[in-house]
Design a protein around this motif. Structure first.
Motif, mmCIF file in Angstrom:
data_model
loop_
_atom_site.group_PDB
_atom_site.id
_atom_site.type_symbol
_atom_site.label_atom_id
_atom_site.label_comp_id
_atom_site.label_asym_id
_atom_site.label_seq_id
_atom_site.Cartn_x
_atom_site.Cartn_y
_atom_site.Cartn_z
ATOM 1 N N UNK A 33 0.840 -1.212 0.000
ATOM 2 C CA UNK A 33 0.000 0.000 0.000
ATOM 3 C C UNK A 33 0.869 1.255 0.000
ATOM 4 N N UNK A 34 1.898 1.291 0.869
ATOM 5 C CA UNK A 34 2.742 2.480 0.962
ATOM 6 C C UNK A 34 3.594 2.676 -0.282
ATOM 7 N N UNK A 35 4.055 1.606 -0.896
ATOM 8 C CA UNK A 35 4.833 1.725 -2.129
ATOM 9 C C UNK A 35 3.959 2.269 -3.253
ATOM 10 N N UNK A 36 2.759 1.734 -3.385
ATOM 11 C CA UNK A 36 1.851 2.233 -4.436
ATOM 12 C C UNK A 36 1.523 3.709 -4.217
ATOM 13 N N UNK A 85 15.742 -4.841 -0.936
ATOM 14 C CA UNK A 85 14.530 -4.038 -1.050
ATOM 15 C C UNK A 85 14.676 -2.736 -0.275
ATOM 16 N N UNK A 86 15.255 -2.817 0.910
ATOM 17 C CA UNK A 86 15.448 -1.623 1.733
ATOM 18 C C UNK A 86 16.356 -0.632 1.004
ATOM 19 N N UNK A 87 17.417 -1.154 0.390
ATOM 20 C CA UNK A 87 18.339 -0.310 -0.381
ATOM 21 C C UNK A 87 17.614 0.355 -1.560
ATOM 22 N N UNK A 88 16.810 -0.415 -2.278
ATOM 23 C CA UNK A 88 16.070 0.157 -3.414
ATOM 24 C C UNK A 88 15.104 1.248 -2.959
ATOM 25 N N UNK A 97 12.599 7.980 -8.073
ATOM 26 C CA UNK A 97 12.519 7.032 -9.177
ATOM 27 C C UNK A 97 11.444 5.982 -8.937
ATOM 28 N N UNK A 98 10.551 5.851 -9.878
ATOM 29 C CA UNK A 98 9.487 4.853 -9.776
ATOM 30 C C UNK A 98 10.005 3.458 -10.115
ATOM 31 N N UNK A 102 8.892 0.054 -8.375
ATOM 32 C CA UNK A 102 8.231 -1.039 -9.095
ATOM 33 C C UNK A 102 8.913 -2.377 -8.803
ATOM 34 N N UNK A 103 10.229 -2.357 -8.726
ATOM 35 C CA UNK A 103 10.957 -3.592 -8.438
ATOM 36 C C UNK A 103 10.656 -4.092 -7.027
#
Length: 134
Positions: A33-36, A85-88, A97-98, A102-103
């Motif tokens: 939810x938070x990423x979206x 994932x945390x790094x991204x 950057x989206x 997305x990744x």
């Protein structure tokens, strides 16, 4: 009672009555939810909200990392993925950057879907055991 108060009560009860597996599923869903929302915030150039949502996703990933049992072999394989994932998320926040989001979204969704299957399988096993005891 207002609708908002009722919803807060529902959320509170859902968290406090959930199994550890269900709580993990809630963490994955919250992260998604938070990423979206952060992706939407980037599109709308709302960088303060984007920062807040990415930080919430990062906090969830950190919590997932803390819940790993280092004695279990698969935890040693999952931890580097959580760290990645945390790094991204950090990079996405810095660069707006989206593509990084997305990744991470894809990875978290795969973890969530797998975890959901584990919960369903465990429920079926529990029901089979309970049925055999009756």
């Amino acid at each position: 009672m207002s609708i908002n108060k009722g919803y807060q009560t529902y959320q509170h009860n859902a968290v406090h009555t959930a199994s550890s597996g269900e709580l993990t599923l809630m963490l994955y869903n919250g992260c998604i939810k938070f990423i979206k929302q952060a992706m939407k915030d980037i599109d709308e150039h709302n960088y303060e909200a984007k920062n807040n949502n990415i930080q919430k996703a990062q906090n969830i990933i950190q919590e997932l990392m803390l819940t790993l049992d280092p004695k279990i072999e698969i935890s040693k394989q999952i931890l580097p993925l959580y760290e990645y994932m945390h790094h991204l998320l950090k990079e996405a926040n810095i660069q707006n950057e989206i593509t990084e989001l997305e990744e991470v979204l894809q990875l978290v969704s795969e973890f969530r879907d797998t975890w959901k299957q584990v919960i369903l399988k465990n429920r079926k096993t529990e029901q089979s055991v309970q049925g055999a005891q009756v």
